[in-house]
Design an enzyme around this catalytic site. Structure first.
Site, PDB file in Angstrom:
ATOM      1  N   SER A  41       0.842  -1.192   0.000  1.00  0.00           N
ATOM      2  CA  SER A  41       0.000   0.000   0.000  1.00  0.00           C
ATOM      3  C   SER A  41       0.884   1.252   0.000  1.00  0.00           C
ATOM      4  O   SER A  41       1.787   1.358  -0.812  1.00  0.00           O
ATOM      5  CB  SER A  41      -0.960  -0.044   1.196  1.00  0.00           C
ATOM      6  OG  SER A  41      -2.042   0.843   0.998  1.00  0.00           O
ATOM      7  N   ASP A 156      -5.273  -3.790  -2.594  1.00  0.00           N
ATOM      8  CA  ASP A 156      -4.347  -3.328  -1.555  1.00  0.00           C
ATOM      9  C   ASP A 156      -3.687  -4.498  -0.823  1.00  0.00           C
ATOM     10  O   ASP A 156      -4.358  -5.379  -0.285  1.00  0.00           O
ATOM     11  CB  ASP A 156      -5.147  -2.485  -0.556  1.00  0.00           C
ATOM     12  CG  ASP A 156      -4.256  -1.703   0.390  1.00  0.00           C
ATOM     13  OD1 ASP A 156      -3.227  -2.233   0.828  1.00  0.00           O
ATOM     14  OD2 ASP A 156      -4.606  -0.556   0.702  1.00  0.00           O
TER      15      ASP A 156
END
Length: 310
Positions: A41, A156
């Site tokens: 991320s 993510d």
């Protein structure tokens, strides 16, 4: 103290990930050498920029980000059914600062972690386009559009592993350092409302020469006490502080905290620097300077603790 070579792992956490910049500055200022890096991320963004040797340029860019720029980068995707934002504009802006490179050609070994929602697998990029990997790793579910690569649909990396300690290419003698920006934290609560001070208000009125009938003053005072009591009782009712959205967010936060704790137990780092999960909001990118400074402070404290015993 033993060797000063570091295998660095950068966790997920939205704008809190800017703390990774300050953490890296602290590590290098203390004479440590980062020999490998991994992130997911927002941690993947900083890991990639650092491995490309252009963290300074990335920092300068983040420091000039304001709410207007954030809004301009939101390429809305409202009719897709699976995300609010496409996510391409953000990558385009980053490429203006740091041109895309192949991960295997970066200055140090770099691992970018994403999650495959089709096969429920963790995907670790160690080669290929840096920005394609980063784009996949930052794809917050429901917010950014997932990235399709072959038969994989990537989101993510923090969904499965917010602190990918196992992914970094650690050599013998390397110190394993984790910058954890999703530390266990209590859910923020609204501040209790300030009590109504009827007596003081009545005194102010009388000081100006106005006369308040005694019976009316007593009724006002009694009403003020009842309102204060009702407010105090309402503040104690924790159930009213959550709604469907905040409850879903909290469930996700709890999952991230517990997944991080498990990762730490499976692969304990030598140095564990922690920022609380609610220290900053996901989109507080306009607070870059403050967050970077916090990252520097947190990592320096963790290094102090490590050096006292090694």
């Amino acid at each position: 103290m033993k060797g000063k070579k570091v295998a660095l792992v950068l966790g997920s956490g939205g704008a809190r990930g800017l703390a990774h910049i300050g953490a890296i500055e602290a590590i290098e200022a203390r004479g440590y050498t980062i020999t490998s890096i991994a992130g997911c991320s927002m941690g993947s963004v900083i890991a990639g920029m650092y491995a490309a040797g252009q963290l300074k340029e990335a920092k300068e860019w983040f420091l000039q980000v304001d709410k207007q720029l954030i809004l301009r980068m939101m390429d809305l995707n409202l009719f897709s059914g699976n995300s609010l934002v496409k996510g391409e504009k953000i990558i385009q802006e980053l490429e203006k600062v740091v041109p895309d490179r192949r991960i295997e050609d970066l200055n140090i070994p770099c691992a970018i972690v994403a999650a495959d929602m089709i096969h429920t697998d963790e995907v670790i990029f160690r080669e290929g386009s840096l920005f394609e990997a980063v784009r996949a790793s930052i794809s917050i579910p429901l917010f950014f559009r997932p990235v399709q690569m072959g038969d994989r649909l990537l989101i993510d990396g923090g969904t499965l592993n917010p602190l990918p300690l196992h992914a970094v290419k650690r050599k013998r003698g390397d110190i394993l350092v984790a910058m954890d920006i999703s530390g266990k934290d209590s859910m923020p609560q609204e501040a209790a409302p300030k009590p109504i001070d009827v007596e003081s208000r009545l005194a102010e009125v009388e000081a100006k020469g106005w006369t308040v009938p005694k019976q009316f003053a007593e009724q006002l005072t009694m009403l003020g006490h009842r309102i204060n009591e009702a407010r105090a009782n309402r503040a104690k009712d924790l159930g009213r502080t959550v709604n469907f959205v905040s409850m879903l967010n909290r469930m996700n936060d709890m999952q991230i905290q517990q997944t991080t704790l498990m990762a730490l137990q499976i692969t304990p780092p030598d140095i564990h620097a922690v920022m609380r999960q609610y220290a900053y909001n996901t989109f507080d990118f306009d607070k870059a300077e403050e967050i970077i400074g916090q990252g520097r402070t947190i990592m320096n404290a963790a290094l102090d603790q490590y050096e006292q015993t090694h």
